[in-house]
Motif scaffolding. Sequence first.
Motif, mmCIF file in Angstrom:
data_model
loop_
_atom_site.group_PDB
_atom_site.id
_atom_site.type_symbol
_atom_site.label_atom_id
_atom_site.label_comp_id
_atom_site.label_asym_id
_atom_site.label_seq_id
_atom_site.Cartn_x
_atom_site.Cartn_y
_atom_site.Cartn_z
ATOM 1 N N ILE A 107 0.874 -1.036 -0.057
ATOM 2 C CA ILE A 107 0.252 0.055 0.076
ATOM 3 C C ILE A 107 1.076 1.219 0.072
ATOM 4 O O ILE A 107 0.835 2.383 -0.548
ATOM 5 C CB ILE A 107 -0.695 0.090 0.992
ATOM 6 C CG1 ILE A 107 -1.822 -0.959 1.233
ATOM 7 C CG2 ILE A 107 -1.445 1.305 1.080
ATOM 8 C CD1 ILE A 107 -2.406 -1.602 1.457
ATOM 9 N N LYS A 108 2.357 1.370 0.483
ATOM 10 C CA LYS A 108 3.185 2.472 0.662
ATOM 11 C C LYS A 108 3.481 2.707 0.095
ATOM 12 O O LYS A 108 3.755 3.897 -0.562
ATOM 13 C CB LYS A 108 3.559 2.259 2.400
ATOM 14 C CG LYS A 108 4.115 3.046 2.284
ATOM 15 C CD LYS A 108 5.452 3.017 3.667
ATOM 16 C CE LYS A 108 6.464 4.095 3.788
ATOM 17 N NZ LYS A 108 7.839 3.670 5.301
ATOM 18 N N HIS A 109 4.252 1.743 -0.696
ATOM 19 C CA HIS A 109 5.371 1.915 -1.890
ATOM 20 C C HIS A 109 4.910 1.912 -3.339
ATOM 21 O O HIS A 109 4.643 2.453 -4.101
ATOM 22 C CB HIS A 109 6.255 1.076 -2.126
ATOM 23 C CG HIS A 109 6.830 1.046 -0.777
ATOM 24 N ND1 HIS A 109 7.953 1.891 -0.597
ATOM 25 C CD2 HIS A 109 7.391 0.104 0.257
ATOM 26 C CE1 HIS A 109 8.415 1.817 0.982
ATOM 27 N NE2 HIS A 109 7.673 0.419 1.238
ATOM 28 N N GLY A 110 3.123 1.102 -3.426
ATOM 29 C CA GLY A 110 2.480 0.690 -4.655
ATOM 30 C C GLY A 110 3.463 0.312 -5.586
ATOM 31 O O GLY A 110 4.515 0.278 -5.973
ATOM 32 N N GLY A 111 3.243 -0.822 -6.708
ATOM 33 C CA GLY A 111 3.423 -1.610 -7.742
ATOM 34 C C GLY A 111 4.306 -2.701 -7.136
ATOM 35 O O GLY A 111 5.090 -3.184 -7.668
ATOM 36 N N GLU A 169 -6.277 -6.300 -5.445
ATOM 37 C CA GLU A 169 -6.272 -4.515 -5.292
ATOM 38 C C GLU A 169 -5.687 -4.480 -3.931
ATOM 39 O O GLU A 169 -6.338 -4.881 -3.123
ATOM 40 C CB GLU A 169 -7.077 -3.510 -5.334
ATOM 41 C CG GLU A 169 -7.449 -3.502 -6.795
ATOM 42 C CD GLU A 169 -6.798 -2.164 -7.793
ATOM 43 O OE1 GLU A 169 -6.878 -1.407 -7.154
ATOM 44 O OE2 GLU A 169 -7.208 -2.048 -8.659
ATOM 45 N N LYS A 183 -6.491 -2.065 -0.265
ATOM 46 C CA LYS A 183 -7.022 -1.012 -0.164
ATOM 47 C C LYS A 183 -7.692 -1.171 1.585
ATOM 48 O O LYS A 183 -8.174 -2.240 1.338
ATOM 49 C CB LYS A 183 -8.470 -0.443 -0.689
ATOM 50 C CG LYS A 183 -8.430 -0.311 -2.311
ATOM 51 C CD LYS A 183 -9.665 0.309 -3.256
ATOM 52 C CE LYS A 183 -9.506 -0.127 -4.603
ATOM 53 N NZ LYS A 183 -10.762 0.352 -5.352
#
Length: 638
Positions: free
Chosen positions: A91-95, A464, A466
């Motif tokens: 979530i923090k870094h994404g990807g 995802e 979230k």
Amino acid sequence: MKAKYDFNAVEIKWQDRWVENELYAVPDFSDRPKYYCLEMFPYPSGKLHMGHVRNYSIGDVVARFKTMRGMHVLHPMGWDAFGLPAENAAIKHGGIHPADWTIDNIKNMREQLKQLGISYDWNREFATCDPEYYRWTQWLFLQLYHQGLAYKKLSAVNWCPDCATVLANEQVVNGGCERCKKTVERRELAQWFFKITDYADRLLQDMELLEGWPEKVKIMQENWIGRSEGAEIDFKIDGAKDIVTVYTTRPDTVFGVTYMVLAPEHPLVEKLIAGSEKEEQIREFIHKVKSLSEIDRTSTEVEKIGLPLGVNCINPLTGGKIPVLIANYVLLEYGTGCVMGVPAHDQRDFEFARKYNFPVRVVIQPAGIELKQEEMQSAYEKEGFLVNSGDFNGLPNKEAIRAITVYLEEKRQGRFRVTYRLRDWLISRQRYWGAPIPIIYCDVCGVVPVPEKELPVLLPMNVEFKPTGQPPLADRPDFVNTTCPNCGGPGKRETDTMDTFMCSSWYYYRYTSPRETEGPWDKAKVDYWLPVDQYIGGVEHAILHLLYSRFFTKVLYDLGLVSNQEPFTKLLTQGMVLKDGAKMSKSKGNVVSPEDIIVRFGADTARMFILFAAPPERDLEWSDQGVEGCFRFLNRVW
């Protein structure tokens, strides 16, 4: 031989030789006496810290010593690889996927452990996020389910709004989440539980088998289980057929009850307030109390607030009427969800009664002293003799506990009862990175376990992240929608995942046969190696991992899957590594990197300092001068 101690060349040479000769690869069986040495396996956070180094160095010394004494030593290592940090990183870094983050971290930490020269049998390595492992985690869940030890119910649970998931009681520390420290809320959710309470007595009784455990750990578990002997007493609601049942350890004080308090969530409250003048006011109070954490509601520092319901109950011994209230300090989950107020003989009740002007009725007098309620400045909680208690007057209060309970049983208004502080183990988590719960819901068949031949229920990779409070798996229709294995009709999968403590409650069995495909382990190998002879880890796991592992082992023993009744014969809880008097942490800026020490001084220096600076069970204060001293000593030895 070189004149100067070139620690880098020496350590690389011999570590390569160990790998080449598979020096620490251990056969499954031997004629020599077996010895199973194990340190608690780590979460793959990416880098070792000095607490890891201390834990693993202590275990390595034990394993090497026992090997030198001619024993057949099992000393494995693996990874407690599921959990929130990997998902939070995504979530923090994404990807980045939690699986990729975890695998990379395992690779880094494995290399660090090898640099330290720990004598692990790396052939037995596994990670709990491997499908080959969590297949059997799911299989074990099904065994508990078939035994009636796994169930789902609507329950008020601890909710961390930051992590967006449920926490077990043991994971709430001082009212906050043990991971992120944010204040924990209470929510009503349908959750999966294990019936650890069914094993409460055995977990207590078998403490006598734990002769090799620290006394402080046994005391912590005893207090957490919290066995209590007392009585249930029925108080009839005045003018109605409803009954309030109270659990108390002090039936000798029933004649002194002057008020009754229900938990705001008590199911009887709704019935009692319906249509009353105070209904709206009471509902507002209930809503406010429900938003508080369990710790806040039971804290001695929080003001005790009560609200009368406008009804009375009848004391079964005196026939007198007692006002009924709700209050913020009474919890539905503890006892029967109600508390009888005896102000003269309980300090909390005394303070509450003075605040709300309830009578203080003395029913126990100390020998030679007459207590007068109007003169009392605090509750009298010591032993004495009954007064103002009808036919029981003059009895020592300890004798009156049994006599009054027997009398109430004869009148069918009470009964002897044993209760526990321990609550069933909440295993549901509304997050992605964990083992899926192998359950299907069918409109026709209800709750249906996934057939064992269809395990593992695999985690889908394209998810995802979230943190909305809804399980991420619920957003994957291709995962959720399935076929009922009973009727062939449409079904939906459970979208919660399991608490990671589920994975760590049985991992020490898997090391005995890590590549077994016909079951979670080979029983002959488990019977040879178990129980673990020496277990090493932090005392912070006393009422989490260690208690859950004991529960799991007893269930497995009852199912005939293992022959040992306790998992760990000896337990060492090593002290923390401190710097400048505080636990090492990034926020304090006092972290010492093991990698830096190894580069500058070598693994042997790091291990030597960490082993000799303090006794294993005591906290260790980091000293740069001490490390340099160990390095000079090794040079002199060379």
